[in-house]
Design an enzyme around this catalytic site. Structure first.
Site, PDB file in Angstrom:
ATOM      1  N   LEU A 140      28.589 -31.421  31.521  1.00  0.00           N
ATOM      2  CA  LEU A 140      28.072 -32.701  30.620  1.00  0.00           C
ATOM      3  C   LEU A 140      28.124 -32.649  29.586  1.00  0.00           C
ATOM      4  O   LEU A 140      28.356 -32.557  28.843  1.00  0.00           O
ATOM      5  CB  LEU A 140      26.348 -32.740  30.526  1.00  0.00           C
ATOM      6  CG  LEU A 140      25.363 -32.439  31.240  1.00  0.00           C
ATOM      7  CD1 LEU A 140      23.621 -32.655  31.107  1.00  0.00           C
ATOM      8  CD2 LEU A 140      26.279 -33.550  32.752  1.00  0.00           C
ATOM      9  N   GLU A 198      17.056 -24.133  35.419  1.00  0.00           N
ATOM     10  CA  GLU A 198      17.090 -23.385  35.359  1.00  0.00           C
ATOM     11  C   GLU A 198      16.436 -21.417  35.056  1.00  0.00           C
ATOM     12  O   GLU A 198      15.243 -21.894  34.888  1.00  0.00           O
ATOM     13  CB  GLU A 198      17.914 -23.284  33.702  1.00  0.00           C
ATOM     14  CG  GLU A 198      18.284 -22.929  32.776  1.00  0.00           C
ATOM     15  CD  GLU A 198      19.525 -23.087  32.692  1.00  0.00           C
ATOM     16  OE1 GLU A 198      20.827 -22.606  31.822  1.00  0.00           O
ATOM     17  OE2 GLU A 198      20.355 -23.703  33.879  1.00  0.00           O
ATOM     18  N   LYS A 219      22.958 -32.156  21.533  1.00  0.00           N
ATOM     19  CA  LYS A 219      22.965 -30.870  20.653  1.00  0.00           C
ATOM     20  C   LYS A 219      22.164 -31.155  19.495  1.00  0.00           C
ATOM     21  O   LYS A 219      22.853 -32.384  18.710  1.00  0.00           O
ATOM     22  CB  LYS A 219      24.993 -29.988  20.912  1.00  0.00           C
ATOM     23  CG  LYS A 219      25.508 -30.078  22.179  1.00  0.00           C
ATOM     24  CD  LYS A 219      24.549 -29.255  22.917  1.00  0.00           C
ATOM     25  CE  LYS A 219      25.345 -27.461  22.381  1.00  0.00           C
ATOM     26  NZ  LYS A 219      24.835 -27.067  23.218  1.00  0.00           N
ATOM     27  N   LYS A 263      17.751 -28.864  27.290  1.00  0.00           N
ATOM     28  CA  LYS A 263      18.577 -28.521  28.218  1.00  0.00           C
ATOM     29  C   LYS A 263      18.216 -26.734  27.853  1.00  0.00           C
ATOM     30  O   LYS A 263      18.416 -26.776  26.357  1.00  0.00           O
ATOM     31  CB  LYS A 263      19.934 -28.767  27.502  1.00  0.00           C
ATOM     32  CG  LYS A 263      21.073 -28.263  27.772  1.00  0.00           C
ATOM     33  CD  LYS A 263      21.921 -28.755  27.300  1.00  0.00           C
ATOM     34  CE  LYS A 263      23.829 -27.834  28.030  1.00  0.00           C
ATOM     35  NZ  LYS A 263      23.539 -26.635  27.258  1.00  0.00           N
ATOM     36  N   GLU A 276     -16.040  -9.818  43.289  1.00  0.00           N
ATOM     37  CA  GLU A 276     -15.087 -11.177  42.892  1.00  0.00           C
ATOM     38  C   GLU A 276     -13.365 -11.162  42.496  1.00  0.00           C
ATOM     39  O   GLU A 276     -12.899 -12.727  42.925  1.00  0.00           O
ATOM     40  CB  GLU A 276     -15.056 -11.227  40.717  1.00  0.00           C
ATOM     41  CG  GLU A 276     -14.878 -12.491  39.965  1.00  0.00           C
ATOM     42  CD  GLU A 276     -15.210 -12.090  38.745  1.00  0.00           C
ATOM     43  OE1 GLU A 276     -14.469 -13.348  37.803  1.00  0.00           O
ATOM     44  OE2 GLU A 276     -15.056 -11.435  38.331  1.00  0.00           O
ATOM     45  N   TYR A 277     -13.190 -10.675  42.504  1.00  0.00           N
ATOM     46  CA  TYR A 277     -11.500 -10.123  43.453  1.00  0.00           C
ATOM     47  C   TYR A 277     -11.357 -10.966  44.315  1.00  0.00           C
ATOM     48  O   TYR A 277     -10.363 -12.022  45.225  1.00  0.00           O
ATOM     49  CB  TYR A 277     -10.973  -8.736  42.951  1.00  0.00           C
ATOM     50  CG  TYR A 277      -9.372  -8.856  43.787  1.00  0.00           C
ATOM     51  CD1 TYR A 277      -8.161  -9.128  42.960  1.00  0.00           C
ATOM     52  CD2 TYR A 277      -8.919  -8.707  45.389  1.00  0.00           C
ATOM     53  CE1 TYR A 277      -6.942  -8.318  43.028  1.00  0.00           C
ATOM     54  CE2 TYR A 277      -7.839  -8.504  45.448  1.00  0.00           C
ATOM     55  CZ  TYR A 277      -7.039  -8.358  43.955  1.00  0.00           C
ATOM     56  OH  TYR A 277      -5.408  -9.138  44.772  1.00  0.00           O
ATOM     57  N   CYS A 329      19.224  11.890   6.136  1.00  0.00           N
ATOM     58  CA  CYS A 329      18.476  10.919   5.519  1.00  0.00           C
ATOM     59  C   CYS A 329      17.211  10.491   6.676  1.00  0.00           C
ATOM     60  O   CYS A 329      17.518  10.728   7.635  1.00  0.00           O
ATOM     61  CB  CYS A 329      19.111   9.456   5.798  1.00  0.00           C
ATOM     62  SG  CYS A 329      18.817   8.243   5.455  1.00  0.00           S
TER      63      CYS A 329
END
Length: 654
Positions: A81, A159, A296, A104, A34-35, A410
């Protein structure tokens, strides 16, 4: 074409997953037949479309370690911008003309260049004028095409981001002090690594948002056609919709509804004029192009009442305040809790039970307190730890106050001491994670450090634990046996003596001729005379060894420990006697811990705060206005960027 591109992505992911399972020695998830069948299909699709994604099993990218990232000037400046929080302003700006509204993304902007269908160059935004060349790193991003059908010169911007799910996974594997603040910081460090093996492990994603140029291609005056063209070349393009002034407000709401479930970080939206000629005709200011604007989110706030302050103890002893308030609706969900981060913020907001507070969601995701309208300041800082009820102490560093539990017994602190003891530079007990330590502790199998060498008493119980088995048990026992043969330096460091790091432990052991008994019997005056060991460290050592509980703990450990001769290393000791402070994120090392280890291995010392005894502050943002930078400037202490540090000491990163 779109269907073929999606199938290429699907096959690449499917085959890589199968290969990973196979090579890790686990059960196969598909047969070899299959691979091979899917591999052949992928290879044929890549041939038909000309698209080969980074990470494709048909083309593996070699790893490379650089000494520094080259710099390069952008052909045209990359401007910011202009921004607004008012949908009405965007509507008026756009008018009846068509625009494209998109995410953004909150990551690192990258410029890619292709020649003759091959990725030739990748450069970061940098300061907008000059960026860093990260071509070899871009080649190991999860989804950047290494080959595309288009054979001409192609330049685009996009980005690089790291999804929240990956961010949480990476942070979860790091100690609290080494964790990244947000996905953007992690992405910045990952993209700018000198060793792209580290980049590959971070699973960076790339989303195209602008086609700068494509040789001799006519886009018929439409930015959307550019996006379509990029998709045809195999790029993931940032999600977008067509808008006009009349529809933009409603479309902004649609994007806002997705914020809660998005796996990628975003800090707003972008509106781009679709008509290329009109947009370019608007020109630009010194700072902004006029054909696009950023939106924004105007944070939605709600007034509510503070019901209680929950103090949450961490494994490091740090106790974090969490505000519990009357539930309110924000950005479509009900919230009733918000982290307040530290004692300084509690005091700055003058919080008190019953106060009317104003809350919001930062970037529409993380609940925060914006303002306290009452300011009763009646909230008491707890004097007892919520876990062990031991005394708490407020520590202040660089003007920030944080609450700590200082009870060594503790549970949270105990886990930390065990974790330090088994760590690589200490006793190096392989396979002993914090989760394993906590589980063994909860089942009463370990209570003191010496118990780690006596796990044979609980063989059947350990094997029966959920997530364990015979192999896990054998590995832990063998690791403990191996670790029991150690050096005096490792053992002294593993005890977790306050203020004694690895470099101090080496200095003390060298003075005591690697004889632990001599270290035990050393006087404060004797320790103070060691170059690099001051009065504070000497007093810490004396106090630690004078404590009856510590004496008993050491005696029990020495029943199992065999000291071996310290092996000589040829590591240059060019930092001996120097004190460094490291702050901010690192880009060329894996994390700050790696920098610390390197400094200590070369004889230096690392502390957490800048003082008159500091020789160098390492900070990539040498011009920042942080408190550590200010202190360093006041004391005329040199501030080294990571690259300057590497150059100064001729460091070779493997």
């Amino acid at each position: 074409m779109e269907a073929k591109r999606e199938r290429i992505k699907q096959l690449t992911e499917q085959l890589n997953k199968a290969a990973a399972v196979y090579y890790q020695g686990a059960d196969e998830i598909m047969s070899n037949f299959e691979y091979d069948k899917l591999y052949d299909e992928l290879q044929q699709l890549e041939k038909e479309t000309g698209i080969v994604l980074a990470g494709s099993p048909t083309e593996r990218v070699g790893y490379e370690v650089l000494s520094a990232l080259p710099k390069e000037e952008h052909l045209s400046p990359m401007l910011s911008l202009d921004k607004t929080k008012e949908p009405e302003q965007l509507a008026a700006w756009l008018g009846e003309r068509p625009g494209l509204l998109s995410w953004k993304l909150d990551g690192l902007t990258i410029v890619l260049t292709y020649e003759q269908g091959k990725l030739q160059k990748a450069v970061t935004r940098g300061n907008g004028q000059v960026g860093e060349v990260i071509t070899n790193n871009a080649k190991v991003f999860d989804n950047v095409p290494l080959s595309i059908p288009f054979q001409g010169n192609l330049v685009l911007r996009g980005e690089a981001v790291i999804p929240y799910s990956t961010f949480r996974e990476i942070n979860g594997a790091l100690p609290a002090e080494e964790q990244y603040k947000n996905p953007r910081n992690l992405c910045s460090g990952s993209v700018r690594q000198l060793d792209n093996r580290i980049t590959a492990k971070r699973h960076v994603q790339f989303y195209a948002f602008s086609l700068v140029s494509a040789e001799q291609v006519d886009f018929q005056d439409s930015q959307e056609n550019k996006f379509r063209f990029l998709k045809e070349q195999g790029f993931d393009v940032v999600e977008y919709v067509r808008v006009t002034g009349a529809t933009i407000a409603e479309k902004i709401k649609d994007f806002a509804a997705k914020m809660e479930t998005n796996d990628f970080p975003s800090d707003g939206l972008v509106v781009l004029m679709d008509e290329i000629a009109y947009g370019e005709g608007l020109g630009r200011t010194a700072k902004f192009p006029r054909n696009a604007m950023a939106f924004k989110w105007a944070d939605e706030t709600a007034d509510t009442h503070l019901l209680e302050m929950e103090w949450s103890a961490s494994r490091t002893g740090l106790i974090n305040p969490v505000a519990i308030f009357e539930p309110v609706e924000l950005e479509g969900t009900t919230v009733s809790r918000a982290s307040v981060h530290n004692v300084s913020i509690v005091q700055q907001l003058q919080l008190g039970i019953g106060d009317t507070i104003q809350v919001y969601k930062a970037n529409m995701i993380i609940p925060q307190i914006a303002e306290n309208l009452t300011r009763s300041a009646n909230l008491d800082i707890p004097k007892k730890c919520p876990v062990c009820h031991g005394d708490t102490v407020i520590h202040e560093e660089n003007g920030v106050k944080v609450l700590f539990c200082e009870n060594p017994d503790c549970v949270a602190k105990k886990i930390k001491s065990f974790s330090h003891f088994v760590s690589r530079d200490a006793m190096n007990l392989d396979g002993m994670s914090e989760a394993t330590i906590e589980k063994l502790m909860n089942h009463g199998m370990i209570g003191e450090l010496a118990d780690l060498f006596q796990l044979q008493r609980y063989r059947e119980q350990i094997i029966a634990l959920d997530g364990f088995g015979e192999k896990s048990y054998d590995k832990m026992v063998q690791s403990a046996e191996d670790a029991a043969k150690t050096t005096v330096v490792r053992f002294l460091y593993s005890l977790g003596i306050p203020n004694v790091g690895l470099s101090n432990a080496k200095l003390i052991c060298k003075h005591c001729q690697n004889d632990f008994q001599k270290a035990l019997e050393a006087t404060e005056e004797e320790l103070t005379q060691i170059d690099g060991v001051g009065g504070v460290i000497a007093r810490s050592v004396i106090d630690f060894f004078a404590d009856a509980k510590n004496q008993e703990m050491i005696a029990h450990l020495l029943e199992w420990i065999t000291f071996e001769q310290e092996t000589e290393t040829d590591t240059v000791q060019d930092m001996e006697g120097l004190t460094f402070v490291i702050t901010g994120s690192v880009e060329q090392f894996q994390n700050r811990k790696q920098v610390k280890e390197l400094i200590e291995s070369r004889g230096g010392k690392v502390t957490g705060s800048v003082s008159a005894k500091t020789d160098f502050l390492i900070n990539n943002d040498a011009l920042s206005s942080s408190s550590k930078n200010k202190k360093a400037n006041e004391l005329h202490i040199p501030i080294l960027t990571e690259q300057a540090f590497i150059d100064k000491y001729e460091i070779q990163l493997d």
